[in-house]
Motif scaffolding. Structure first.
Motif, PDB file in Angstrom:
ATOM      1  N   LEU A   1       0.862  -1.179   0.000  1.00  0.00           N
ATOM      2  CA  LEU A   1       0.000   0.000   0.000  1.00  0.00           C
ATOM      3  C   LEU A   1       0.900   1.230   0.000  1.00  0.00           C
ATOM      4  N   PRO A   2       0.456   2.348  -0.523  1.00  0.00           N
ATOM      5  CA  PRO A   2       1.269   3.574  -0.489  1.00  0.00           C
ATOM      6  C   PRO A   2       1.266   4.187   0.913  1.00  0.00           C
ATOM      7  N   LEU A   3       1.812   3.463   1.884  1.00  0.00           N
ATOM      8  CA  LEU A   3       1.740   3.894   3.283  1.00  0.00           C
ATOM      9  C   LEU A   3       2.439   5.223   3.521  1.00  0.00           C
ATOM     10  N   GLU A   4       3.427   5.536   2.699  1.00  0.00           N
ATOM     11  CA  GLU A   4       4.130   6.806   2.854  1.00  0.00           C
ATOM     12  C   GLU A   4       3.178   7.997   2.680  1.00  0.00           C
ATOM     13  N   ARG A   5       2.094   7.783   1.946  1.00  0.00           N
ATOM     14  CA  ARG A   5       1.149   8.854   1.696  1.00  0.00           C
ATOM     15  C   ARG A   5       0.025   8.881   2.723  1.00  0.00           C
ATOM     16  N   TYR A   6       0.028   7.935   3.646  1.00  0.00           N
ATOM     17  CA  TYR A   6      -0.974   7.925   4.706  1.00  0.00           C
ATOM     18  C   TYR A   6      -0.673   9.032   5.715  1.00  0.00           C
ATOM     19  N   SER A   7      -1.702   9.531   6.347  1.00  0.00           N
ATOM     20  CA  SER A   7      -1.492  10.466   7.456  1.00  0.00           C
ATOM     21  C   SER A   7      -0.978   9.687   8.655  1.00  0.00           C
TER      22      SER A   7
ATOM     23  N   PHE B   1      -2.225   9.616  11.564  1.00  0.00           N
ATOM     24  CA  PHE B   1      -3.364   8.965  12.215  1.00  0.00           C
ATOM     25  C   PHE B   1      -3.730   7.668  11.504  1.00  0.00           C
ATOM     26  N   LYS B   2      -3.726   7.691  10.181  1.00  0.00           N
ATOM     27  CA  LYS B   2      -4.088   6.507   9.415  1.00  0.00           C
ATOM     28  C   LYS B   2      -3.041   5.409   9.584  1.00  0.00           C
ATOM     29  N   LEU B   3      -1.770   5.786   9.691  1.00  0.00           N
ATOM     30  CA  LEU B   3      -0.719   4.807   9.957  1.00  0.00           C
ATOM     31  C   LEU B   3      -0.916   4.165  11.328  1.00  0.00           C
ATOM     32  N   ALA B   4      -1.261   4.990  12.319  1.00  0.00           N
ATOM     33  CA  ALA B   4      -1.494   4.465  13.661  1.00  0.00           C
ATOM     34  C   ALA B   4      -2.685   3.514  13.661  1.00  0.00           C
ATOM     35  N   LEU B   5      -3.732   3.864  12.930  1.00  0.00           N
ATOM     36  CA  LEU B   5      -4.910   3.002  12.848  1.00  0.00           C
ATOM     37  C   LEU B   5      -4.562   1.706  12.131  1.00  0.00           C
TER      38      LEU B   5
END
Length: 368
Positions: A140-146, A148-152
């Motif tokens: 997934l493009p996790l680098e582009r996650y906020s 908060f979204k990474l923590a979730l």
């Protein structure tokens, strides 16, 4: 016209820029490609003993100190045992005969996470035409996650034990009665992935051994539930199993966050770019032995040479680090530790990364 050489696990090797590093690495490590059956079996046996022994002591002792120590040992061993599912997805049956069955009996069924949930799925992550795209089950493009979204994304892993209980205890038996449920189980609930859009191919010809794994998980789930209700298995044992399993999947999710740089956003990548998006956390760091066990600390090396057995990855890394030129891409993918790599990811979180920025990041890592 360039000729592409097809590699194992679906990785395509192209002469020139893409294939040069692969050929060099393969030539330097060709003698390390044979799995040691003794190491696999001894490691699995000791790991299972520590995992289930630690869980049993944690669930029965009245000493807080003993419970905490046993719980930590059980947690790390349980996580290590689970991590062998990655090796199984790359092993051929003749490599270590009976190992898949042994692992499923010791970990896969008791944790209701059988090897069939990773076999035929993880290998797609290595396919050159899929890596980093929407068809990759583990990207997934996790680098582009906020942030908060990474923590979730990380916290949701704590619910994994509940998920396997629902799948094994309710959905699997229902799937043998209702075709629609069966189709859902086979396509969406029979793969260990991080890409929620991934759909596993619905093949009506289910392998007998995979069916046996599903039946084993179903019977195990119902058997433990019945034994708990009848009073033969203390509730504390089940709660301890749930807690240690939950924490193990949480640690694995943290490891997942630093397994790649997650630069890509769905476009096809060259093999070198795929490698540069992967991460090694080599010595002198010692803690990766615990949070990235069974060779997972050498994730970039594994993407380079997916057939190397886990017990030889350290030797291979030392050899490549010493013999490859200082300008080789191999030296650009190292991180110093879990928290350092996590901090970098969260700093980049939500920031749009252009190709130029990605290239600049690679240059920065090379100079470092």
């Amino acid at each position: 016209m360039s000729m592409k050489l097809k590699r194992e696990d679906g990785v395509g090797e192209t002469p020139g820029n893409d294939g040069g590093l692969v050929r060099q690495a393969h030539k330097l490590t060709i003698d390390l490609s044979t799995p040691s059956r003794a190491i696999y079996w001894i490691d699995l046996t000791l790991t299972a003993t520590a995992a289930w022994g630690g869980l049993a002591l944690t669930a029965t002792t009245h000493s807080l100190a003993a419970g905490l120590v046993a719980g930590l040992v059980g947690l790390l061993a349980l996580y290590r045992g689970l991590s062998f599912i990655h090796e199984i997805s790359h092993l051929r049956p003749k490599d270590v005969p009976g190992f898949r069955l042994g692992w499923n009996l010791l970990f896969g069924v008791p944790l209701m996470t059988p090897s069939m949930m990773y076999e035929g799925v993880h290998n797609l992550h290595h396919a050159k035409q899929r890596f980093g795209t929407a068809r990759d089950p583990e990207y997934l493009p996790l680098e582009r996650y906020s942030a908060f979204k990474l923590a979730l994304f990380t916290a949701i892993s704590l619910l994994a034990p509940l998920g396997v209980i629902l799948r094994s205890g309710i959905l699997i038996p229902l799937s043998f009665v209702f075709p629609g449920v069966r189709r859902l189980v086979k396509t969406k609930l029979s793969a260990l992935v991080i890409n929620p859009d991934f759909v596993r191919e619905d093949n009506d010809k289910t392998r007998p051994d995979w069916l046996a794994q599903e039946l084993g998980c179903w019977l195990w789930c119902w058997g433990v539930a019945a034994a708990t209700v009848a009073g033969f298995v203390p509730v504390r044992v089940v709660l301890t199993w749930f807690a240690l399993f939950s924490l193990a999947t949480f640690v694995n999710q943290l490891r997942t966050l630093v397994a790649h740089y997650w630069h890509n956003d769905g476009e096809m990548m060259s093999f070198e770019d795929q490698f540069l998006d992967s991460v090694n956390v080599p010595p002198p760091a010692m803690l990766p032995f615990l949070w990235a066990p069974v060779g997972l600390r050498y994730h970039a090396l594994h993407h380079l040479l997916p057939r190397l057995p886990y017990h030889n990855l350290g030797k291979a890394h030392a050899r490549l680090s010493a013999q490859l030129a200082a300008t080789s891409p191999y030296h650009r993918v190292e991180e110093k530790g879990l928290f350092v790599a996590l901090a970098k990811l969260f700093r980049r979180a939500g920031v749009s990364t252009s190709p130029l920025a990605v290239k600049a990041d690679a240059i920065e890592r090379q100079s470092a």
